[in-house]
Each structure stands twice: as C-alpha cells, then as structure tokens.
Design a protein around this motif. Structure first.
Motif, PDB file in Angstrom:
ATOM      1  N   ARG A  30       0.838  -1.188   0.000  1.00 13.98           N
ATOM      2  CA  ARG A  30       0.000   0.000   0.000  1.00 13.98           C
ATOM      3  C   ARG A  30       0.884   1.253   0.000  1.00 13.98           C
ATOM      4  NH1 ARG A  30      -3.413  -1.428   5.308  1.00 13.98           N
ATOM      5  NH2 ARG A  30      -1.343  -2.266   5.843  1.00 13.98           N
ATOM      6  N   THR A  31       0.552   2.213  -0.842  1.00 14.75           N
ATOM      7  CA  THR A  31       1.288   3.478  -0.882  1.00 14.75           C
ATOM      8  C   THR A  31       0.292   4.629  -0.964  1.00 14.75           C
ATOM      9  OG1 THR A  31       1.455   3.572  -3.299  1.00 14.75           O
ATOM     10  CG2 THR A  31       3.206   2.391  -2.134  1.00 14.75           C
ATOM     11  N   ASN A  32       0.622   5.733  -0.294  1.00  9.62           N
ATOM     12  CA  ASN A  32      -0.204   6.934  -0.450  1.00  9.62           C
ATOM     13  C   ASN A  32       0.623   8.179  -0.727  1.00  9.62           C
ATOM     14  OD1 ASN A  32       0.829   7.228   2.158  1.00  9.62           O
ATOM     15  ND2 ASN A  32      -1.049   8.097   2.984  1.00  9.62           N
ATOM     16  N   TRP A  33       1.948   8.016  -0.924  1.00  7.48           N
ATOM     17  CA  TRP A  33       2.776   9.174  -1.293  1.00  7.48           C
ATOM     18  C   TRP A  33       2.683   9.441  -2.801  1.00  7.48           C
ATOM     19  CZ3 TRP A  33       6.978   8.807  -4.655  1.00  7.48           C
ATOM     20  CH2 TRP A  33       7.410   7.512  -4.967  1.00  7.48           C
ATOM     21  N   THR A  34       2.262   8.433  -3.554  1.00  5.71           N
ATOM     22  CA  THR A  34       2.079   8.564  -4.994  1.00  5.71           C
ATOM     23  C   THR A  34       0.941   7.652  -5.423  1.00  5.71           C
ATOM     24  OG1 THR A  34       3.107   8.237  -7.158  1.00  5.71           O
ATOM     25  CG2 THR A  34       3.827   6.788  -5.420  1.00  5.71           C
ATOM     26  N   LYS A  35       0.299   8.015  -6.535  1.00  7.85           N
ATOM     27  CA  LYS A  35      -0.723   7.121  -7.088  1.00  7.85           C
ATOM     28  C   LYS A  35      -0.156   6.262  -8.201  1.00  7.85           C
ATOM     29  CE  LYS A  35      -2.513  10.868 -10.039  1.00  7.85           C
ATOM     30  NZ  LYS A  35      -3.692  11.702 -10.350  1.00  7.85           N
ATOM     31  N   GLY A  36       1.162   6.278  -8.360  1.00 11.03           N
ATOM     32  CA  GLY A  36       1.820   5.466  -9.375  1.00 11.03           C
ATOM     33  C   GLY A  36       2.787   6.292 -10.195  1.00 11.03           C
ATOM     34  N   PHE A  37       3.235   5.708 -11.304  1.00 13.20           N
ATOM     35  CA  PHE A  37       4.222   6.346 -12.171  1.00 13.20           C
ATOM     36  C   PHE A  37       3.655   6.422 -13.587  1.00 13.20           C
ATOM     37  CE2 PHE A  37       6.532   4.897  -8.580  1.00 13.20           C
ATOM     38  CZ  PHE A  37       7.664   5.689  -8.460  1.00 13.20           C
ATOM     39  N   ASP A  38       3.991   7.511 -14.308  1.00 11.77           N
ATOM     40  CA  ASP A  38       3.497   7.626 -15.680  1.00 11.77           C
ATOM     41  C   ASP A  38       4.367   6.807 -16.633  1.00 11.77           C
ATOM     42  OD1 ASP A  38       5.795   9.110 -16.306  1.00 11.77           O
ATOM     43  OD2 ASP A  38       4.750  11.043 -16.278  1.00 11.77           O
ATOM     44  N   LYS A  39       4.085   6.885 -17.926  1.00 14.54           N
ATOM     45  CA  LYS A  39       4.774   6.049 -18.905  1.00 14.54           C
ATOM     46  C   LYS A  39       6.264   6.370 -19.000  1.00 14.54           C
ATOM     47  CE  LYS A  39       3.476   9.126 -22.744  1.00 14.54           C
ATOM     48  NZ  LYS A  39       4.821   9.676 -22.949  1.00 14.54           N
ATOM     49  N   ASP A  40       6.666   7.562 -18.547  1.00 16.42           N
ATOM     50  CA  ASP A  40       8.074   7.941 -18.573  1.00 16.42           C
ATOM     51  C   ASP A  40       8.778   7.639 -17.257  1.00 16.42           C
ATOM     52  OD1 ASP A  40       7.988   9.001 -21.224  1.00 16.42           O
ATOM     53  OD2 ASP A  40       6.965  10.774 -20.427  1.00 16.42           O
ATOM     54  N   GLY A  41       8.055   7.026 -16.320  1.00 17.45           N
ATOM     55  CA  GLY A  41       8.660   6.675 -15.044  1.00 17.45           C
ATOM     56  C   GLY A  41       8.674   7.803 -14.040  1.00 17.45           C
ATOM     57  N   VAL A  42       7.830   8.823 -14.222  1.00 20.67           N
ATOM     58  CA  VAL A  42       7.767   9.943 -13.294  1.00 20.67           C
ATOM     59  C   VAL A  42       6.679   9.677 -12.260  1.00 20.67           C
ATOM     60  CG1 VAL A  42       7.372  12.425 -13.044  1.00 20.67           C
ATOM     61  CG2 VAL A  42       8.565  11.539 -15.061  1.00 20.67           C
ATOM     62  N   ALA A  43       7.037   9.813 -10.989  1.00 23.32           N
ATOM     63  CA  ALA A  43       6.074   9.563  -9.920  1.00 23.32           C
ATOM     64  C   ALA A  43       4.952  10.593  -9.942  1.00 23.32           C
ATOM     65  CB  ALA A  43       6.783   9.603  -8.572  1.00 23.32           C
ATOM     66  N   GLN A  44       3.712  10.113  -9.823  1.00 23.92           N
ATOM     67  CA  GLN A  44       2.539  10.991  -9.754  1.00 23.92           C
ATOM     68  C   GLN A  44       2.236  11.251  -8.276  1.00 23.92           C
ATOM     69  OE1 GLN A  44       1.214  12.033 -13.029  1.00 23.92           O
ATOM     70  NE2 GLN A  44       3.319  11.265 -13.099  1.00 23.92           N
ATOM     71  N   MET A  45       2.824  12.327  -7.764  1.00 25.09           N
ATOM     72  CA  MET A  45       2.814  12.589  -6.332  1.00 25.09           C
ATOM     73  C   MET A  45       1.422  12.974  -5.839  1.00 25.09           C
ATOM     74  SD  MET A  45       6.051  12.072  -5.806  1.00 25.09           S
ATOM     75  CE  MET A  45       6.467  12.741  -4.194  1.00 25.09           C
ATOM     76  N   THR A  46       1.154  12.666  -4.574  1.00 26.88           N
ATOM     77  CA  THR A  46      -0.092  13.038  -3.902  1.00 26.88           C
ATOM     78  C   THR A  46       0.278  13.792  -2.624  1.00 26.88           C
ATOM     79  OG1 THR A  46      -0.107  10.860  -2.856  1.00 26.88           O
ATOM     80  CG2 THR A  46      -1.423  11.117  -4.844  1.00 26.88           C
ATOM     81  N   PRO A  47       0.732  15.032  -2.763  1.00 28.10           N
ATOM     82  CA  PRO A  47       1.358  15.733  -1.637  1.00 28.10           C
ATOM     83  C   PRO A  47       0.452  15.930  -0.431  1.00 28.10           C
ATOM     84  CG  PRO A  47       0.985  17.222  -3.490  1.00 28.10           C
ATOM     85  CD  PRO A  47       0.756  15.839  -3.991  1.00 28.10           C
ATOM     86  N   LYS A  48      -0.838  16.141  -0.625  1.00 32.12           N
ATOM     87  CA  LYS A  48      -1.696  16.411   0.525  1.00 32.12           C
ATOM     88  C   LYS A  48      -1.882  15.185   1.409  1.00 32.12           C
ATOM     89  CE  LYS A  48      -4.074  20.451  -1.272  1.00 32.12           C
ATOM     90  NZ  LYS A  48      -5.356  21.154  -1.461  1.00 32.12           N
ATOM     91  N   ASN A  49      -1.601  14.011   0.876  1.00 31.44           N
ATOM     92  CA  ASN A  49      -1.688  12.802   1.699  1.00 31.44           C
ATOM     93  C   ASN A  49      -0.545  12.705   2.707  1.00 31.44           C
ATOM     94  OD1 ASN A  49      -3.888  12.019   0.207  1.00 31.44           O
ATOM     95  ND2 ASN A  49      -2.806  10.476  -0.990  1.00 31.44           N
ATOM     96  N   VAL A  50       0.588  13.311   2.382  1.00 35.55           N
ATOM     97  CA  VAL A  50       1.824  13.003   3.127  1.00 35.55           C
ATOM     98  C   VAL A  50       2.618  14.243   3.530  1.00 35.55           C
ATOM     99  CG1 VAL A  50       2.096  10.670   2.208  1.00 35.55           C
ATOM    100  CG2 VAL A  50       2.951  12.604   0.876  1.00 35.55           C
ATOM    101  N   ASP A  51       2.006  15.434   3.492  1.00 37.80           N
ATOM    102  CA  ASP A  51       2.718  16.665   3.854  1.00 37.80           C
ATOM    103  C   ASP A  51       2.643  16.893   5.364  1.00 37.80           C
ATOM    104  OD1 ASP A  51       0.002  17.176   3.840  1.00 37.80           O
ATOM    105  OD2 ASP A  51       0.211  19.219   3.059  1.00 37.80           O
ATOM    106  N   TYR A  52       3.309  16.056   6.120  1.00 39.83           N
ATOM    107  CA  TYR A  52       3.195  16.052   7.580  1.00 39.83           C
ATOM    108  C   TYR A  52       3.745  17.318   8.227  1.00 39.83           C
ATOM    109  CZ  TYR A  52       8.034  14.526   7.106  1.00 39.83           C
ATOM    110  OH  TYR A  52       9.364  14.439   6.751  1.00 39.83           O
ATOM    111  N   TRP A  53       4.432  18.165   7.486  1.00 32.49           N
ATOM    112  CA  TRP A  53       4.878  19.448   8.030  1.00 32.49           C
ATOM    113  C   TRP A  53       3.703  20.419   8.168  1.00 32.49           C
ATOM    114  CZ3 TRP A  53       6.797  16.823   3.889  1.00 32.49           C
ATOM    115  CH2 TRP A  53       6.342  17.193   2.620  1.00 32.49           C
ATOM    116  N   ASN A  54       2.572  20.085   7.544  1.00 32.66           N
ATOM    117  CA  ASN A  54       1.356  20.887   7.697  1.00 32.66           C
ATOM    118  C   ASN A  54       0.379  20.260   8.683  1.00 32.66           C
ATOM    119  OD1 ASN A  54       2.065  22.918   5.833  1.00 32.66           O
ATOM    120  ND2 ASN A  54       1.451  21.617   4.117  1.00 32.66           N
TER     121      ASN A  54
END
Length: 723
Positions: free
Chosen positions: A354-378
C-alpha cells in the motif's frame, strides 16, 4: 581472487547481467557479479534437504547486529562482523586462520542510527577490504590479516559520518560510501586504488551551498537547479550511499543507490521544494572517472526516508520480446523497479505494498505525487509505506531460471509529524539526529495514540488512513515475485513486523532464509512449501550463502539481531529468549544438531531508585522525557531484554556516575558516546530525574507482578515505544 575473477569474466565476455549464479566459490557478498544471491549448486535439493545439519560453527565473540553474507574463495571464508571486524576461516572445518579487529573511534556510535552494522567484505588482488564503523577503509593481507593500507573515507569529522556497507570492487578500484543522512552528513561515494589505497575520484550526491564556491562537478550544477538555493545546507542534505554499490563489467559502470534527505521534510530542507537530485536515486557513474552517465530518481523530493540504498540485482531480462540488461531494485518506497542498465530508462514499475505518497508512475517513469496525503509538516499524516521501508538492507535473491525474485516485503505505514507551527527553526546538531520529525509505526499506533498531545491525537483520528491501520496494521511476508508484474507466485507470512530476512536461491529449486525467531528455513522455490526447519536459538537476519569445498556443499549464515530499532528486542525473537551471542553457523548434509544457547535467566525486580535530588520538579521531569526521546531512545528504548542497557534498571553505582557517563564519556571504550557538546549539566540532570521516576514506576509494577506470580518479562510491561 576477485580482481582476477573479474578479469576472467571480461575476457570471456560474461556480462554482469548473464547472472549465472555462484558456483563452488562465493566470491562476492551477492554470490555472483550481478549480486543475485543465486547459486548453481544442486547437491542439496528437495529430496535430501531433510538431512541438513550443522557442519561447524564459529563464535564471533560479539553480541550485536550481524548483517553480512560471507565470501568464500579457494576454500577460505572471509566475513565481517559489527564495527568492521573481519574473520578468515577454513571453509571446510571452521578453523580460524586470522581475525582482524579495527581500532574504532567509539564516539562514532553516536551517529550510528541503526546499530554497529557491517554488511561484508570485498576480496581482490590478495586483499580483503572492509569499512569500519568510524569510516576507515582497510585493506588486509588475505593470508595473514595484516593491514596493507588504510584510508580515511570521512571528509569532515565534525559531522555524523559512519560506514556500514560492504566495499565494491570495480576493476582496479574499490568503492565505498557512508551513512549519516539522519544526522548532518552530505552524501558521497569514493573510489580508491586497490594497489595502494590512493583516492581515484569522489562523487558527491548533494550540492553544497552555492554561496561557498563552485560545485565539484557539472552534475552537481545540474542538481542544484532542483534544490532551493536557500536550503539547509548547514545540515548537509543527506543522500548518503550506505549500501547498494554495484559494478557492471558489461558497461564498465558503477551504479549507486542514494539515500534519503536530511532533515526529512522538504519544507525544512529545501523550503521552495524541488525534486532534490540526487536523493533517493540510482546514479550510473563511469568507473574510471566518476562522471555521471545517467540517473533515475525513484522518489522525487523525498521527505519520508525512502532511501534507494537497498541491494540491486543486475540481470538480463526479457521485456516486450527483447532481452535487456536490467537492474532489479526494490527500495523503501514500496515499488519494484526494472531499469535498463544501459539507458537508465524504467522498463517496469510495480507496487508491492500500500502506498499513499504517490498514485503510481506515468509512462516515462515519473512519480505521480499526492502531496496532501503526506505533507506532515502541515499536520500529522499517516504515510505508507513506513520509513522502515517496504524493503530494506536485507538482500533479495533472483533465480534467472525461474525468473522469480525472492524477497521479504513489509506492508506497514507510520504516523509522521513535525514541530508545531511557529516553532523556531532548529539549529544544526553536530553528530546528532537532525530529522526534526516524529515517527510512530502503525502496529504501535493505537497503543501510542492516547499518549500523544490532544491536538495531534484529534487530527490523527480523522485521517482516512486510520481505516488502513484498523483493517491491517501491517503484513510481513516472504514472496516469490515476478519482477515484470510485481505479482507474487506465492507468499508466506513471517512472524512479526520486526522480522527481516535476506534470502538465498539455488538451481536445485530451494530458497533459504532465517527468522529472528531463530529458525533457518528451506522452502520449495516453486511453491513456498517449507521443506526443512532448523531451530538454532539465534536470531537470523543476514542472507545465507552456499559454496562447495572438496565435493561437499555447505550453507552458511551469520546470526545476531540488530539494525534499525535495535534497542527494541521483540518478545518473539530468539534474542529475547536466549540473548544475542553472535555465531556463524555452517550446514551440510548429514550434519549434527545445532546446540541452542541457554535461556536467559528470569528477570529480577528493578532495584529501588535513588531519591530525587532537591529542586526536581514535574516540569524538569517532563523536560527530561523529551530530551531522552530526542537523544537517547534510538539506542536505549528501555525495553526488557534490550541489547542496550535498560536505564530503568540502573544500579546505585551507575546512578552515581550518570553525569560522568553521559557527558564525560566514562564508558566510551564500551561504545557509550559522550554528549557534553550537546547536553548541558542541567539537561543531563533532567534526563536522570525522568529515569529515576521511570525506575520507581517500573519497580512498583514489577512488585505487583511478582506478588501475583506473573513473569517479569511479560510484554505488557515494556512501556516505552521507540519512535
């Protein structure tokens, strides 16, 4: 020796990715030049493995972590132990040929986040090379153990550098990195000439403050564009290369896996964001010069301790009908990557947990970040996977005949939160933790949650990931994985979330691994069925290996609990029940039973603590608790049966010397560092006051348990959490 072996491989046109596996010798920590932890030997198979027994054992003379896989060359076994000790043994009999014990600066223990680990030696040109915990690289005469040369790998001794990984031989060079990203280190890898120990080149993984002068090379100029120019350069940035260095003769290339950022939160480290190259990346370097050939960042803008330093396997794999030279890599971030070794292009990326820092990677291998899930500084966030990693230092094995990747996988998260809003920025703490983040692993979360500040607790209980925690706090499994799909052909659960295991696969269809419960397990590679179990009474984490001498096949493994969270010894581990005496166990067909250590004695009730000193207040005790968790808990988690002293059980003489031990280094020769540069007399008095209060509370609980006849080592009285 290893240099000659590499030369023969090159002359024969044998690329690293051919991955034929080790034969009679096991000349690399990973078995073959590709690090596959796979053996061609077939003498031990499913039909006779029930006859496996002990051939010989060797007492390593220590009681800390053991993570190294031995090397065997020409009938001699070379292996390392904690701090960088080296043992040379007759591989057939276990007779000791020589032992090397480095003169380690024990103050380095203060910057060893994850115990005194050492992951192995490299053998080449009649030399055995090992890195000591304090960063000294030694080349030893393979016949005598005498020091041929030594090199100080640390660029700045005012910072928290250590060395825990195995060196890597690359032609006429040997490479090694350092640990310390949680402290105040700036990562790099260094190449030395095997002949004389002279430095050939060094590659830094993190830019330095541009205000202090030009970067060391153009690759760092490119990386600087991905960092805020006002980053916390004073803390170093992290990016240490503490493991995962592989040489590829096919392309004369060195691949390095780069560690996490420091401090953890990108908001603190690089306030305006950025991907922060080359953190959490695989970087391909020219062997001769150290110049960058390509790089691929597995976790852009790392803020979650998602190191890319986990072991790599170099293999030739068929992808879309074409055989490509590839890197198989499962870092902490929860994904299994198949990366083209020639181009650095990801060929396949599949989630393992299980991961929630990203929803996966696109065809070029770039991570599709989900910042609001894991921005613990906020605000507090539950992040998956945990900072412990879906995978970590324990090696996977790859069987090229079955095209299966055998690996231990941990599906777990952690609560993360930073300082409260408005808290002043923390100054660099020299040679001390600078993560500025609190972690609580999900198996402990519901127990710890009531103890957290109300404002934190209320926010955590509303997080959607709390349902993940309630549904399945974690799963811990050994899996046989198809690296092109990430799917498991089979999976077997392991005992607990602190279990971790390296693996060995053989051409006869066997998979070997240990458990921290003390079992050596042998499984059918096609089904996962348990074929043989040997109860050793010693916790096993290191990867087993196999070799043959004079026609006899042996299987060897080192025993000893430790590593990350080493101060907390789980009650299901052999180390909890029998202690942590380190042994090297070697097995063969028709061997003898293994003699287990004697059980540890029954614990006595904690001694009465001394009276509090005059002037101690509740506020002072609370301050001491905070200081303890900030500075001491990473080692002294104060858990029963810990490998570090439980400071709730101090005797009167220890209480009397508490200040001299903590501030003045009275016990430095035994590994207890001094803290006079960071902790004032008042700080130490506050910590001591809290420990006195804790000892009194522990004694009261244990007196009640004793009165009811319950054992004192019941898990319920391990009241402190290591976070």
């Amino acid at each position: 020796m290893r240099g000659a072996i590499l030369a023969l491989l090159l002359l024969a046109g044998c690329a690293a990715g051919d991955n034929g596996g080790a034969g009679d010798d096991w000349p690399f920590t990973g078995g073959d030049v590709g690090g596959s932890h796979f053996s061609r030997l077939t003498d031990i198979d499913a039909g006779n493995v029930a006859r496996l027994g002990l051939a010989w054992s060797h007492d390593l003379g220590t009681n800390r972590v053991q993570e190294a896989t031995p090397v065997v060359v020409d009938g001699v076994m070379y292996t390392s132990g904690n701090l960088g000790r080296v043992y040379a043994l007759d591989a057939a009999t276990g007779a000791s040929l020589w032992t090397f014990e480095p003169e380690v600066d024990m103050q380095a223990n203060r910057s060893a986040c994850c115990d005194q680990a050492n992951r192995g030696v490299a053998v080449a040109d009649g030399k055995v090379m090992v890195g000591a915990l304090d960063g000294m690289l030694y080349a030893l005469d393979a016949k005598t153990g005498a020091v041929v040369w030594k090199a100080d790998t640390v660029t700045d001794h005012s910072r928290g550098y250590t060395s825990t990984g195995a060196p890597e031989v690359a032609g006429d060079l040997v490479l090694i990195g350092n640990a310390g990203a949680e402290y105040d280190a700036r990562g790099y890898v260094t190449a030395y000439r095997i002949a004389d120990g002279k430095q050939a080149w060094r590659f830094f993984t993190v830019p330095h403050d541009p205000k202090t002068g030009p970067q060391e090379n153009p690759a760092l100029d490119a990386a600087l564009k991905t960092w805020d120019k006002d980053s916390r350069w004073d803390i170093g940035g992290g990016g240490t290369v503490w493991d995962a260095i592989n040489y590829d003769p096919a392309f004369d290339t060195v691949y390095i896996g780069v560690g996490n950022g420091g401090p953890y939160a990108i908001k603190t480290r690089s306030p305006k964001g950025g991907t922060n190259l080359y953190l959490s990346s695989i970087v391909a370097l020219d062997r001769k010069t150290g110049a960058v050939k390509w790089h691929y960042q597995e976790t852009p803008g790392d803020s979650w301790d998602y190191t890319a330093t986990q072991p790599m396997v170099l293999a030739d794999v068929e992808v879309d009908g074409k055989v490509r030279p590839a890197i198989l890599h499962s870092p902490k971030n929860g994904y299994l990557f198949v990366i083209d070794r020639e181009t650095g292009k990801p060929l396949r990326i599949n989630a393992l947990v299980r991961t929630n820092w990203t929803k996966g990677f696109d065809k070029d291998g770039v991570a599709q970040m989900t910042p609001k899930n894991v921005d613990y500084w906020n605000g507090p966030r539950i992040v998956y996977p945990a900072s412990a990693g879906a995978r970590n230092w324990y090696p996977a094995a790859y069987d090229p005949t079955r095209k299966l990747y055998f690996a231990h996988v941990l599906d777990m998260g952690n609560l993360m939160f930073g300082p409260s809003p408005g808290t002043p920025e923390q100054a660099r703490r020299a040679k001390a933790l600078n993560v500025q983040t609190t972690l609580v692993f999900t198996p402990m979360l519901q127990q710890v949650l009531p103890t957290l500040p109300a404002v934190i607790r209320d926010q955590v209980e509303k997080l959607p990931e709390m349902q993940w925690v309630k549904d399945k706090p974690y799963s811990s499994e050994l899996r046989a994985i198809d690296p092109l799909t990430g799917k498991a052909k089979w999976a077997v659960p392991t005992q607990g979330w602190q279990d971790r295991m390296g693996t060995l696969a053989t051409a006869s269809g066997l998979v070997f691994h240990g458990t921290i419960g003390g079992k050596l397990m042998v499984r059918d590679a096609d089904t996962g069925k348990l074929l043989k179990e040997i109860d050793t009474g010693s916790s096993i984490m290191a990867a087993p290996m196999t070799y043959r001498v004079k026609g006899v096949q042996y299987v060897a493994v080192a025993t000893g609990f430790g590593g990350g969270g080493w101060g907390y010894v789980p009650d299901y581990s052999a180390a909890y029940r029998y202690g942590n005496a380190n042994r090297l166990l070697v097995f063969k067909l028709d061997g003898a039973p293994v003699k287990k250590p004697d059980p540890l004695p029954v614990l006595e009730v904690a001694s009465p603590p001394p009276a509090q000193k005059p002037g101690v207040t509740p506020a002072m005790i609370a301050q001491g608790q905070g200081l303890f968790f900030q500075n001491c808990a990473i080692c002294h988690s104060n858990q029963l049966r810990s490998t570090a002293p439980d400071l709730r059980r101090m005797q009167p003489a220890t209480h009397d010397m508490f200040g001299a031990i903590v501030r003045d280094g009275l016990l430095l020769p035994g590994g207890m560092p001094r803290w006079d540069d960071l902790l004032s007399v008042q700080d130490v008095d506050a910590i001591h006051a809290w420990l006195i209060a804790e000892q009194g509370a522990l004694r009261a609980r244990e007196m009640k348990l004793k009165a009811t006849g319950k054992p004192l080592d019941a898990p319920s009285i391990a009241v402190m959490s290591n976070f």
